[in-house]
Motif scaffolding. Structure first.
Motif, PDB file in Angstrom:
ATOM      1  N   HIS A  13       0.834  -1.205   0.000  1.00 42.77           N
ATOM      2  CA  HIS A  13       0.000   0.000   0.000  1.00 42.77           C
ATOM      3  C   HIS A  13       0.862   1.246   0.000  1.00 42.77           C
ATOM      4  O   HIS A  13       1.947   1.259   0.566  1.00 42.77           O
ATOM      5  CB  HIS A  13      -0.911   0.013   1.237  1.00 42.77           C
ATOM      6  N   PHE A  14       0.355   2.300  -0.646  1.00 43.09           N
ATOM      7  CA  PHE A  14       1.035   3.598  -0.628  1.00 43.09           C
ATOM      8  C   PHE A  14       0.262   4.518   0.305  1.00 43.09           C
ATOM      9  O   PHE A  14      -0.918   4.771   0.074  1.00 43.09           O
ATOM     10  CB  PHE A  14       1.106   4.201  -2.028  1.00 43.09           C
ATOM     11  N   PHE A  15       0.950   4.968   1.333  1.00 42.66           N
ATOM     12  CA  PHE A  15       0.273   5.810   2.322  1.00 42.66           C
ATOM     13  C   PHE A  15       0.484   7.277   1.950  1.00 42.66           C
ATOM     14  O   PHE A  15       1.391   7.938   2.432  1.00 42.66           O
ATOM     15  CB  PHE A  15       0.800   5.496   3.722  1.00 42.66           C
ATOM     16  N   SER A  45      -2.647  -1.267 -12.873  1.00 42.39           N
ATOM     17  CA  SER A  45      -3.287  -2.353 -12.131  1.00 42.39           C
ATOM     18  C   SER A  45      -2.406  -2.901 -11.014  1.00 42.39           C
ATOM     19  O   SER A  45      -2.859  -3.708 -10.211  1.00 42.39           O
ATOM     20  CB  SER A  45      -3.687  -3.474 -13.088  1.00 42.39           C
ATOM     21  N   GLY A  46      -1.150  -2.467 -10.952  1.00 38.17           N
ATOM     22  CA  GLY A  46      -0.287  -2.880  -9.845  1.00 38.17           C
ATOM     23  C   GLY A  46       0.746  -3.927 -10.207  1.00 38.17           C
ATOM     24  O   GLY A  46       1.360  -4.531  -9.327  1.00 38.17           O
ATOM     25  N   LYS A  47       0.997  -4.118 -11.507  1.00 42.02           N
ATOM     26  CA  LYS A  47       1.950  -5.137 -11.934  1.00 42.02           C
ATOM     27  C   LYS A  47       3.373  -4.786 -11.515  1.00 42.02           C
ATOM     28  O   LYS A  47       4.091  -5.592 -10.929  1.00 42.02           O
ATOM     29  CB  LYS A  47       1.887  -5.297 -13.459  1.00 42.02           C
ATOM     30  N   SER A 277      -9.768   4.510  -9.901  1.00 36.14           N
ATOM     31  CA  SER A 277      -8.690   4.996  -9.049  1.00 36.14           C
ATOM     32  C   SER A 277      -8.512   4.052  -7.877  1.00 36.14           C
ATOM     33  O   SER A 277      -9.476   3.594  -7.280  1.00 36.14           O
ATOM     34  CB  SER A 277      -9.035   6.395  -8.540  1.00 36.14           C
ATOM     35  N   LEU A 278      -7.267   3.742  -7.574  1.00 42.54           N
ATOM     36  CA  LEU A 278      -7.017   2.795  -6.489  1.00 42.54           C
ATOM     37  C   LEU A 278      -7.104   3.472  -5.132  1.00 42.54           C
ATOM     38  O   LEU A 278      -7.007   2.843  -4.094  1.00 42.54           O
ATOM     39  CB  LEU A 278      -5.626   2.170  -6.646  1.00 42.54           C
ATOM     40  N   LEU A 279      -7.249   4.805  -5.174  1.00 42.43           N
ATOM     41  CA  LEU A 279      -7.315   5.562  -3.935  1.00 42.43           C
ATOM     42  C   LEU A 279      -8.658   5.305  -3.264  1.00 42.43           C
ATOM     43  O   LEU A 279      -9.710   5.544  -3.847  1.00 42.43           O
ATOM     44  CB  LEU A 279      -7.146   7.045  -4.275  1.00 42.43           C
TER      45      LEU A 279
HETATM   46  N1  LIG Z   1       4.931   6.292  -5.384  1.00 44.22           N
HETATM   47  C1  LIG Z   1       3.611   6.063  -5.453  1.00 44.22           C
HETATM   48  N2  LIG Z   1       2.754   6.782  -4.733  1.00 44.22           N
HETATM   49  C2  LIG Z   1       1.412   6.557  -4.799  1.00 44.22           C
HETATM   50  N3  LIG Z   1       0.860   5.629  -5.574  1.00 44.22           N
HETATM   51  C3  LIG Z   1       1.660   4.874  -6.325  1.00 44.22           C
HETATM   52  C4  LIG Z   1       3.083   5.046  -6.313  1.00 44.22           C
HETATM   53  N4  LIG Z   1       3.629   4.161  -7.178  1.00 44.22           N
HETATM   54  C5  LIG Z   1       2.591   3.467  -7.689  1.00 44.22           C
HETATM   55  N5  LIG Z   1       1.418   3.885  -7.182  1.00 44.22           N
HETATM   56  C6  LIG Z   1       0.086   3.371  -7.500  1.00 44.22           C
HETATM   57  O1  LIG Z   1       0.159   2.011  -7.707  1.00 44.22           O
HETATM   58  C7  LIG Z   1      -0.682   1.643  -8.776  1.00 44.22           C
HETATM   59  C8  LIG Z   1      -0.049   0.546  -9.567  1.00 44.22           C
HETATM   60  O2  LIG Z   1       1.095   1.040 -10.217  1.00 44.22           O
HETATM   61  P1  LIG Z   1       1.997   0.116 -11.109  1.00 44.22           P
HETATM   62  O3  LIG Z   1       3.165   0.926 -11.519  1.00 44.22           O
HETATM   63  O4  LIG Z   1       2.270  -1.160 -10.424  1.00 44.22           O
HETATM   64  O5  LIG Z   1       1.066  -0.150 -12.347  1.00 44.22           O
HETATM   65  P2  LIG Z   1       1.379  -1.072 -13.585  1.00 44.22           P
HETATM   66  O6  LIG Z   1       0.365  -2.163 -13.574  1.00 44.22           O
HETATM   67  O7  LIG Z   1       2.795  -1.477 -13.582  1.00 44.22           O
HETATM   68  O8  LIG Z   1       1.043  -0.117 -14.783  1.00 44.22           O
HETATM   69  P3  LIG Z   1       1.885   0.194 -16.103  1.00 44.22           P
HETATM   70  O9  LIG Z   1       1.388  -0.771 -17.122  1.00 44.22           O
HETATM   71  O10 LIG Z   1       1.480   1.585 -16.425  1.00 44.22           O
HETATM   72  O11 LIG Z   1       3.321   0.056 -15.774  1.00 44.22           O
HETATM   73  C9  LIG Z   1      -0.928   2.875  -9.594  1.00 44.22           C
HETATM   74  O12 LIG Z   1      -2.305   3.030  -9.788  1.00 44.22           O
HETATM   75  C10 LIG Z   1      -0.414   4.001  -8.769  1.00 44.22           C
HETATM   76  O13 LIG Z   1      -1.468   4.870  -8.456  1.00 44.22           O
END
Ligand SMILES: Nc1ncnc2c1ncn2[C@@H]1O[C@H](COP(=O)(O)OP(=O)(O)OP(=O)(O)O)[C@@H](O)[C@H]1O
Ligand code: SF4
Ligand SMILES: [Mg+2]
Lengths: 324, 324
Positions: A13-15, A45-47, A277-279
């Motif tokens: 989680h990102f706080f 999606s969080g990958k 939004s994941l928020l």
């Molecule tokens: N430093 C951060 N602060 C706050 N939220 C973050 C931070 N880094 C990532 N996130 C959140 O985490 C979620 C997932 O991010 P992630 O980079 O894993 O996506 P992804 O699936 O790799 O997408 P992409 O295909 O664009 O690389 C994002 O929606 C973003 O809002």
């Protein structure tokens, strides 16, 4: 087959000031030795965060909020930073999405490779140099001795990604996390790199997690596929089964949006709407605002259900028969 | 590269010529040195003799012509006041200023870079914030006031450091230097600190900004993913990137530090060029003023040239462009 990595109920989680972003929320999967797991999902999606969690490089304000990451039975979430460092780049390696940004622009390639060798061995400078040269040769870089003296800006994007791959494979890792390493490259180079990484991984029994948002990239490569949506794995199973008979409406939509899987002349099917939004994501299925099968029950948390023999899906109304 | 240097030298030549013209006219407009230099008791014949000796009876353009002619014959003119060659006079004062300025610049690196690194790595810590607040003072407090405060504290109240002069000197290459003796170093500490305060703040803020900018880069994350120690990541990967702007600025500041040592030298009665030029301006000792300014211009040009060359060494991307 031995299990190289098992992730159980991982939460990252990102706080942030605006609230808690549950980038990875209760994610579980397994990768076995020599196996390729395709981790698929839309942007955001969080990958990547999943990948960084495994390698222990989640930056503040993010941190692991629960779950375990078992590498050969050892929980990476619990070991010290120094123990983690000695695994990083050594037993567990990662390649990043943008090859233009992964190499330090002011350091020569030899510096960046030799330090990677010496971070995990007592190799002398010349031994480390030899290993670096051989590694460059192995990923198909011509005249590696000369190229070692170059700076990153003297390489094309594809060549830089090869250098990054060579660095990642220097210590024959047990686990390689490839975070969309070909997205920024031409299609032909994409295919080459894909094939090469797979070959090198199979040779050494490296378990491979291939992250992508493009199903077509991994359809021929992955043994298993895990589909991620809004920080969760919504469907996971054997690659051909998931691709041929998707059970989750989101997976179904993803497959529909791959050009090669559409009949000629047929309009590309797009998934309507956007990633939420994941928020402060509330309870209930995160996909329900975009799902054609959504009903009132989807306001609640969909349970993980098993589709025999071993497929997992998180949906109230899966598109395949579930276990009775 | 060579044509580039030649072009720079050519530019330098014109700047110097323009400089001499401006100073000649300027000093002429401000006042007549004769009024200051010749004692009121001197009779008319004596007056005329001295004026003729200095060449001040000629029209200005002729004086300038003689001056240029002299310079071309390697003669920069004699001081009206000391009746010594201007160049020799400046040369005898130069080592004091040079060692003061170089020490001040070293101070700015030795204090500025570590403080900036700390403030950049821990921006939210109390110490990090305190450093940043302190740097604002370093920018804004007037130099002479800080100098006086230093004297009040260390010389008057604590009595641990001497407040005026160069102290004991020792010879190297036939020149007297303060930094070779302990007493000389003690004398140099306060003026050098005073002179470097602005530059410390500058370097500190540059370093901090550089750290904040570099840390989130992918190549830093990749360096960590290789399993490098945090120490190596910071001291090699981060610092090498930051050194480019820091070296540029520090190099360019060396020139202005020398030029503006005037205030510090006056406060600490440091017998350098700055003090000489102030005295010379007071009595309109034109040959000394002209020689000094020509020298400063040449110094600036040399420094700029050297900085540009170092810059291309530090940043491989620039090097390529100048070669191509
Ligand atoms: N430093 C951060 N602060 C706050 N939220 C973050 C931070 N880094 C990532 N996130 C959140 O985490 C979620 C997932 O991010 P992630 O980079 O894993 O996506 P992804 O699936 O790799 O997408 P992409 O295909 O664009 O690389 C994002 O929606 C973003 O809002
Ligand atoms: S749980 Fe409901 S909304 Fe979510 S994917 Fe299944 S059917 Fe659609
Ligand atoms: Mg990503």
């Amino acid at each position: 087959m031995t299990v190289t990595l098992e992730v159980r109920n991982l939460r990252t989680h990102f706080f942030t000031r605006a609230g808690i972003v549950k980038a990875v929320d209760d994610v579980s999967f397994k990768v076995e030795r020599g196996q390729v797991l395709g981790l698929v999902g839309e942007s955001g999606s969080g990958k990547s965060v999943t990948g960084f969690s495994i390698i222990g490089l989640v930056d503040p304000p993010g941190r692991l909020a629960g779950g375990s990451i078992l590498y050969r039975g050892q929980d990476l979430a619990k070991i010290s930073e120094e123990e983690m460092r000695s695994l990083r780049g050594n037993r567990i390696a990662m390649i990043f999405q943008d090859p233009m940004m992964t190499l330090n622009p002011v350091l020569r390639i030899d510096t960046q490779m030799i330090e990677a060798v010496q971070a995990h061995t007592n190799a002398s400078h010349s031994e480390a140099w030899t290993r670096s040269r051989d590694a460059l040769g192995m990923v198909g870089i011509p005249s590696p001795e000369e190229r070692l003296r170059s700076y990153p800006h003297q390489f094309s994007g594809g060549m830089r990604q090869r250098v990054a791959i060579a660095i990642a494979l220097l210590h024959n890792p047990d686990l390689l996390i490839a975070d969309e390493p070909t997205t920024a490259l031409d299609v032909t180079i994409q295919a080459q790199i894909l094939a090469e990484v797979q070959k090198l991984a199979t040779e050494h029994g490296t378990a491979l997690i291939w992250i992508t948002h493009d199903l077509s990239v991994i359809s021929g490569l992955a043994d298993r596929i895990a589909v991620m949506y809004a920080g969760r794995i919504v469907e996971a199973g054997e690659a051909s089964t998931v691709l041929d008979r998707p059970a989750h409406p989101y997976t179904h939509g993803l497959i529909g949006s791959v050009p090669s899987r559409n009949k000629k002349g047929e309009k590309l099917r797009q998934i309507p709407g956007m990633t939420p939004s994941l928020l402060n994501l509330g309870v209930g299925c995160a996909f329900r605002t975009r799902c054609a099968r959504a009903t009132a029950v989807c306001e609640q948390e969909p349970p993980e259900t098993l589709i025999p023999p071993e497929r997992i899906v998180r949906c109230f109304h899966p598109m395949q028969d579930v276990a009775a | 590269m060579l044509t580039w240097i030649v072009r720079r030298l050519f530019q330098a030549f014109f700047v110097v010529v323009a400089m001499t013209v401006i100073v000649f006219v300027g000093v002429h407009v401000i006042g007549n040195p004769v009024d200051i230099l010749i004692s009121p008791e001197a009779d008319q014949a004596e007056r005329a003799r001295i004026i003729a000796e200095m060449g001040l009876d000629q029209p200005l353009w002729k004086q300038y012509f003689f001056f240029v002619n002299d310079v071309l014959h390697g003669n920069m003119g004699r001081s009206f006041v000391f009746n010594e060659p201007a160049l020799k006079l400046i040369g005898s004062r130069m080592p004091a200023t040079l060692e003061l300025a170089v020490t001040a610049v070293l101070f700015s690196i030795c204090f500025g870079v570590p403080l900036g690194l700390y403030a950049g790595l821990k921006p939210d810590s109390v110490a990090g914030r305190a450093i940043m607040a302190g740097s604002i003072l370093g920018f804004s407090l007037p130099s002479f006031w800080v100098g006086l405060m230093l004297i009040m504290t260390f010389a008057v109240h604590l009595g641990v450091l001497p407040s005026t002069g160069r102290g004991e000197t020792a010879a190297m290459f036939g020149i007297q230097w303060s930094f070779l003796t302990w007493d000389g170093l003690r004398h140099m500490f306060m003026p050098a600190l005073n002179l470097s305060l602005f530059n410390i703040s500058l370097v500190l803020r540059l370093t901090r900004a550089g750290v904040r900018e570099t840390l989130p880069m992918d190549y830093i994350k990749f360096a960590r993913a290789k399993g490098l120690t945090p120490r190596r990541v910071i001291l090699v990967h981060v610092l090498k990137n930051i050194m480019i702007p820091v070296v540029t600025v520090v190099g360019l500041e060396l020139g202005s530090t020398i030029a503006f040592a005037v205030v510090t030298e006056s406060v600490f009665a440091w017998p350098g060029m700055g003090k000489l030029i102030i005295d010379s301006i007071n009595v309109l000792d034109r040959p000394v003023i002209v020689a000094y300014l020509m020298m400063i211009v040449l110094l600036f040009i040399t420094i700029n040239l050297v900085v540009d060359i170092i810059y291309t060494i530090l940043d491989p991307r620039v090097r390529l462009e100048t070669k191509a």
